[in-house]
Design an enzyme around this catalytic site. Structure first.
Site, mmCIF file in Angstrom:
data_model
loop_
_atom_site.group_PDB
_atom_site.id
_atom_site.type_symbol
_atom_site.label_atom_id
_atom_site.label_comp_id
_atom_site.label_asym_id
_atom_site.label_seq_id
_atom_site.Cartn_x
_atom_site.Cartn_y
_atom_site.Cartn_z
ATOM 1 N N CYS A 40 0.827 -1.213 0.000
ATOM 2 C CA CYS A 40 0.000 0.000 0.000
ATOM 3 C C CYS A 40 0.862 1.265 0.000
ATOM 4 O O CYS A 40 0.426 2.325 -0.450
ATOM 5 C CB CYS A 40 -0.941 -0.002 1.199
ATOM 6 S SG CYS A 40 -0.114 -0.217 2.779
ATOM 7 N N ASN A 41 2.093 1.175 0.504
ATOM 8 C CA ASN A 41 2.968 2.352 0.580
ATOM 9 C C ASN A 41 4.173 2.289 -0.348
ATOM 10 O O ASN A 41 5.004 3.194 -0.337
ATOM 11 C CB ASN A 41 3.493 2.526 2.020
ATOM 12 C CG ASN A 41 2.392 2.896 2.978
ATOM 13 O OD1 ASN A 41 1.553 3.728 2.666
ATOM 14 N ND2 ASN A 41 2.374 2.270 4.139
ATOM 15 N N GLU B 82 9.611 -1.000 11.523
ATOM 16 C CA GLU B 82 8.456 -1.899 11.708
ATOM 17 C C GLU B 82 8.702 -3.246 11.013
ATOM 18 O O GLU B 82 9.472 -3.347 10.079
ATOM 19 C CB GLU B 82 7.166 -1.230 11.214
ATOM 20 C CG GLU B 82 7.216 -0.692 9.787
ATOM 21 C CD GLU B 82 6.785 -1.710 8.764
ATOM 22 O OE1 GLU B 82 6.243 -2.750 9.156
ATOM 23 O OE2 GLU B 82 7.004 -1.469 7.571
ATOM 24 N N GLN C 108 6.412 -5.323 9.467
ATOM 25 C CA GLN C 108 5.527 -5.738 8.371
ATOM 26 C C GLN C 108 6.241 -5.800 7.025
ATOM 27 O O GLN C 108 6.032 -6.724 6.241
ATOM 28 C CB GLN C 108 4.334 -4.786 8.276
ATOM 29 C CG GLN C 108 3.253 -5.282 7.317
ATOM 30 C CD GLN C 108 2.063 -4.334 7.272
ATOM 31 O OE1 GLN C 108 2.131 -3.202 7.734
ATOM 32 N NE2 GLN C 108 0.967 -4.798 6.713
ATOM 33 N N VAL D 241 -7.425 0.016 15.176
ATOM 34 C CA VAL D 241 -6.586 0.311 16.348
ATOM 35 C C VAL D 241 -6.886 -0.669 17.475
ATOM 36 O O VAL D 241 -5.972 -1.189 18.129
ATOM 37 C CB VAL D 241 -6.790 1.770 16.823
ATOM 38 C CG1 VAL D 241 -5.971 2.041 18.091
ATOM 39 C CG2 VAL D 241 -6.384 2.747 15.724
#
Length: 401
Positions: free
Chosen positions: A46-47, A106, A108, A181
């Site tokens: 997605c990024n 991170e 992921q 969240v």
């Protein structure tokens, strides 16, 4: 040549959306890409959109082919960067170590890189060089996180509040809301040795998704039955009004820590005035977040040497691989010389013991000089003088008799 084509970091979202990589079309993508490239890995999240390749095409020609295959508009070429060789594989090592993630360090992205690599393997789109590169980069990313101990510095609001609550020795929790969240909060909480979590939701069927005896799924109507028996509330709903009010909480009792992650606030302002409560809102948590980001960045830079070690090893492997044909030729020459000398000696001597001894002596002498020549070529190649020394050694050893 190993290279990388990617979308620039500061590209606006409305432009990034134009660089679509459709997972359903991977079969078609790889089929077309492998007509032009020796190896290729597609990393699309997605990024991030990055194409790692091994090819000999010039940059302009390569870009046009990539844009055509993915059906991207060439008008947006300025939003794309292309780099090759050491800059390309340094970028991948940095990506796997978390240097280019929105949340520094991170985890992921490491899983996403692994998935992209395995996808390329399925399509037989990687062979030796990218195969080795991705294996080394993934191994590097794992070791970097472990040795840098990045897990000690949480950098998302959900991980920060859980970390802070655990530091305060809270073991009985209430979590309000189970959106994105809320799910992260639950994930982090259940990774610790806690006693109980009351998960407050509007849809009680969610309990079928959670297989953990420490979790009690309750509705908002039921929350006040348990609110005075817990030590910490973490609220993360999308409600337009407060869901934790002063009248919900008994004035007497042990300390109650409350983290409000919502905007607008889930916790009524007056709750903070109760003598037994400690209320932290999103602004307070964001300040901790900013401090933690700086700490994590400093820690990552302090441990950059781990990544640099893997980068150097891969760079050296690549350089030595480029001279493998020279090494093979030298060994062939050494073997030819040995066989000719042994054959000549065998014609001149009839003593089997002498011939056997000659075999050993000639073989060991041949191997000694060939191996030394190979060592010199390797040493000089790593220093950047390989071509010059290859020419000299080929002139010495590969001259026809």
């Amino acid at each position: 040549m190993i290279g990388l084509i990617g979308i620039r970091k500061n590209t606006p979202l409305e432009i990034r959306e134009k660089f679509i990589v459709k997972s359903k079309k991977y079969n078609e993508y790889f089929g077309e890409l492998l007509k032009e490239l020796n190896e290729v890995v597609i990393l699309a999240t997605c990024n991030r959109t990055e194409i790692y390749f091994n090819a000999s095409l010039n940059e302009e020609e390569l870009l046009k082919k990539i844009f055509d295959i993915f059906n991207w508009d060439y008008e947006y070429k300025k939003y794309v960067f292309i780099t090759n060789n050491k800059d390309a594989y340094r970028h991948l090592f940095e990506v796997c170590s978390g240097f280019h993630s929105k949340i520094l360090g991170e985890d992921q992205i490491l899983g996403q890189v692994k998935d992209a690599y395995e996808e390329a393997l399925e399509f037989k789109a990687v062979s030796l060089e990218l195969h080795r590169l991705f294996q080394e980069a993934i191994t590097c990313g794992k070791r970097f996180r472990k040795e840098a101990k990045l897990f000690e510095i949480p950098v998302s609001s959900s991980s920060i509040v859980v970390s802070e609550a655990i530091k305060r020795e809270c073991t009985k929790f209430m979590v309000l809301g189970y959106g994105e969240v809320g799910q992260l909060v639950m994930k982090y909480l259940l990774s610790h040795k806690i006693q109980t979590v009351y998960l407050v939701v509007r849809n009680p069927k969610i309990k079928d998704e959670i297989q953990d005896e420490r979790v009690k799924v309750i509705t908002f109507e039921e929350k006040n039955k348990y609110i005075n028996s817990i030590e910490c509330i973490i609220s993360c709903t999308s409600a337009p009004h407060p869901v934790v009010k002063t009248e919900d909480i008994s004035e007497s009792g042990s300390r109650l820590v409350i983290y409000d992650l919502s905007v607008p606030r889930d916790v009524e302002k007056e709750v903070a005035l109760l003598s037994r409560t400690e209320v932290y809102n999103i602004d307070t948590i964001s300040r901790i977040d900013d401090e933690n980001k700086k700490l994590r960045k400093d820690k990552m830079e302090d441990n950059r040497h781990i990544m640099n070690k893997y980068l150097k090893e891969y760079d050296e492997w690549l350089k030595l691989r480029s001279i493998s044909h020279v090494i093979k030729n030298l060994k062939t020459v050494g073997n030819d010389v040995y066989e000719k000398r042994v054959q000549t000696f065998s014609h001149k001597s009839k003593d089997k013991n002498d011939i056997a001894l000659a075999h050993k002596l000639i073989k060991s002498t041949s191997d000694f000089y060939i191996n030394r020549a190979i060592e010199v070529i390797k040493e000089e190649t790593l220093k950047g003088c390989g071509e010059e020394w290859i020419g000299i050694i080929e002139k010495i050893f590969m001259t026809k008799e």
